[in-house]
Design a protein around this motif. Structure first.
Motif, mmCIF file in Angstrom:
data_model
loop_
_atom_site.group_PDB
_atom_site.id
_atom_site.type_symbol
_atom_site.label_atom_id
_atom_site.label_comp_id
_atom_site.label_asym_id
_atom_site.label_seq_id
_atom_site.Cartn_x
_atom_site.Cartn_y
_atom_site.Cartn_z
ATOM 1 N N TYR A 9 0.847 -1.180 0.000
ATOM 2 C CA TYR A 9 0.000 0.000 0.000
ATOM 3 C C TYR A 9 0.890 1.240 0.000
ATOM 4 O O TYR A 9 1.929 1.277 0.662
ATOM 5 C CB TYR A 9 -0.908 0.012 1.227
ATOM 6 N N SER A 10 0.450 2.265 -0.714
ATOM 7 C CA SER A 10 1.219 3.502 -0.784
ATOM 8 C C SER A 10 1.172 4.213 0.563
ATOM 9 O O SER A 10 0.262 3.996 1.374
ATOM 10 C CB SER A 10 0.665 4.416 -1.872
ATOM 11 N N ASP A 11 2.148 5.084 0.794
ATOM 12 C CA ASP A 11 2.170 5.857 2.029
ATOM 13 C C ASP A 11 0.923 6.728 2.143
ATOM 14 O O ASP A 11 0.378 6.902 3.226
ATOM 15 C CB ASP A 11 3.425 6.733 2.095
ATOM 16 N N GLU A 12 0.468 7.265 1.005
ATOM 17 C CA GLU A 12 -0.732 8.099 1.013
ATOM 18 C C GLU A 12 -1.948 7.286 1.448
ATOM 19 O O GLU A 12 -2.760 7.751 2.253
ATOM 20 C CB GLU A 12 -0.973 8.692 -0.370
ATOM 21 N N TYR A 13 -2.079 6.067 0.948
ATOM 22 C CA TYR A 13 -3.190 5.190 1.323
ATOM 23 C C TYR A 13 -3.137 4.902 2.830
ATOM 24 O O TYR A 13 -4.160 4.962 3.517
ATOM 25 C CB TYR A 13 -3.133 3.888 0.528
ATOM 26 N N LYS A 14 -1.948 4.610 3.323
ATOM 27 C CA LYS A 14 -1.794 4.320 4.747
ATOM 28 C C LYS A 14 -2.167 5.544 5.585
ATOM 29 O O LYS A 14 -2.870 5.422 6.597
ATOM 30 C CB LYS A 14 -0.359 3.897 5.057
ATOM 31 N N ARG A 15 -1.700 6.736 5.169
ATOM 32 C CA ARG A 15 -2.024 7.969 5.907
ATOM 33 C C ARG A 15 -3.534 8.192 5.936
ATOM 34 O O ARG A 15 -4.092 8.547 6.978
ATOM 35 C CB ARG A 15 -1.329 9.180 5.274
ATOM 36 N N ASP A 16 -4.190 7.987 4.794
ATOM 37 C CA ASP A 16 -5.639 8.177 4.737
ATOM 38 C C ASP A 16 -6.361 7.172 5.623
ATOM 39 O O ASP A 16 -7.328 7.514 6.310
ATOM 40 C CB ASP A 16 -6.142 8.066 3.299
ATOM 41 N N ALA A 17 -5.894 5.932 5.634
ATOM 42 C CA ALA A 17 -6.514 4.901 6.474
ATOM 43 C C ALA A 17 -6.329 5.234 7.959
ATOM 44 O O ALA A 17 -7.272 5.112 8.752
ATOM 45 C CB ALA A 17 -5.910 3.535 6.160
ATOM 46 N N ILE A 18 -5.142 5.683 8.317
ATOM 47 C CA ILE A 18 -4.863 6.068 9.707
ATOM 48 C C ILE A 18 -5.758 7.230 10.108
ATOM 49 O O ILE A 18 -6.347 7.240 11.191
ATOM 50 C CB ILE A 18 -3.374 6.435 9.876
ATOM 51 N N GLU A 19 -5.870 8.209 9.236
ATOM 52 C CA GLU A 19 -6.714 9.380 9.518
ATOM 53 C C GLU A 19 -8.177 8.979 9.661
ATOM 54 O O GLU A 19 -8.885 9.511 10.501
ATOM 55 C CB GLU A 19 -6.550 10.425 8.407
ATOM 56 N N LEU A 20 -8.610 8.025 8.870
ATOM 57 C CA LEU A 20 -9.991 7.544 8.962
ATOM 58 C C LEU A 20 -10.238 6.894 10.322
ATOM 59 O O LEU A 20 -11.278 7.120 10.942
ATOM 60 C CB LEU A 20 -10.287 6.562 7.831
ATOM 61 N N VAL A 21 -9.280 6.133 10.802
ATOM 62 C CA VAL A 21 -9.408 5.520 12.141
ATOM 63 C C VAL A 21 -9.498 6.608 13.193
ATOM 64 O O VAL A 21 -10.364 6.578 14.072
ATOM 65 C CB VAL A 21 -8.213 4.581 12.445
ATOM 66 N N ARG A 22 -8.631 7.598 13.086
ATOM 67 C CA ARG A 22 -8.585 8.665 14.097
ATOM 68 C C ARG A 22 -9.834 9.532 14.082
ATOM 69 O O ARG A 22 -10.324 9.942 15.120
ATOM 70 C CB ARG A 22 -7.361 9.539 13.876
ATOM 71 N N SER A 23 -10.338 9.844 12.895
ATOM 72 C CA SER A 23 -11.425 10.817 12.797
ATOM 73 C C SER A 23 -12.817 10.204 12.870
ATOM 74 O O SER A 23 -13.770 10.893 13.187
ATOM 75 C CB SER A 23 -11.296 11.602 11.496
ATOM 76 N N SER A 24 -12.940 8.916 12.593
ATOM 77 C CA SER A 24 -14.272 8.317 12.484
ATOM 78 C C SER A 24 -14.846 7.878 13.827
ATOM 79 O O SER A 24 -16.055 7.695 13.944
ATOM 80 C CB SER A 24 -14.242 7.127 11.535
ATOM 81 N N GLY A 25 -13.992 7.640 14.805
ATOM 82 C CA GLY A 25 -14.478 7.138 16.086
ATOM 83 C C GLY A 25 -14.814 5.660 16.058
ATOM 84 O O GLY A 25 -15.359 5.120 17.006
#
Length: 108
Positions: A9-25
């Motif tokens: 997975y690209s770094d961008e994909y990983k960053r977006d996935a991490i952000e989704l975990v953090r922001s979605s609750g």
């Protein structure tokens, strides 16, 4: 060295996935299931991002320098994307129920 069957997975994909975990609750497992990523992988990415943020290094550290407005815009973008994906999933579920009623699986 990883298996030849390991997905990359690209770094961008990983960053977006991490952000989704953090922001979605939502839990890591829920987000991983939605994205089609193993929960162990996503959990590792989140853990590594937290460690990088704590030490001030790594790809997530660059995001720590973002202004609040930039983070708000990114959060708004990700929430909009999540809502669009939820609509798409609902449409696909309805289409599946129409085309193949015997394959309809109810949650619960």
């Amino acid at each position: 060295m990883g298996s030849k069957y390991t997905k990359r997975y690209s770094d961008e994909y990983k960053r977006d996935a991490i952000e989704l975990v953090r922001s979605s609750g939502r839990t890591v497992t829920e987000v991983a299931r939605e994205l089609g990523v193993s929960s162990e992988s996503l959990r590792g990415w989140v853990k590594k991002a937290r460690a990088a943020q704590d030490t001030g290094s790594g790809p997530v550290a660059g995001r720590a320098g973002q202004s609040a407005d930039d983070r708000d815009e990114e959060l708004k973008r990700l929430r909009k994307l999540t809502a669009e994906q939820a609509k798409t999933i609902e449409i696909l579920k309805k289409a599946t129920a129409f085309v193949c009623p015997e394959r309809v699986v109810t949650a619960g």
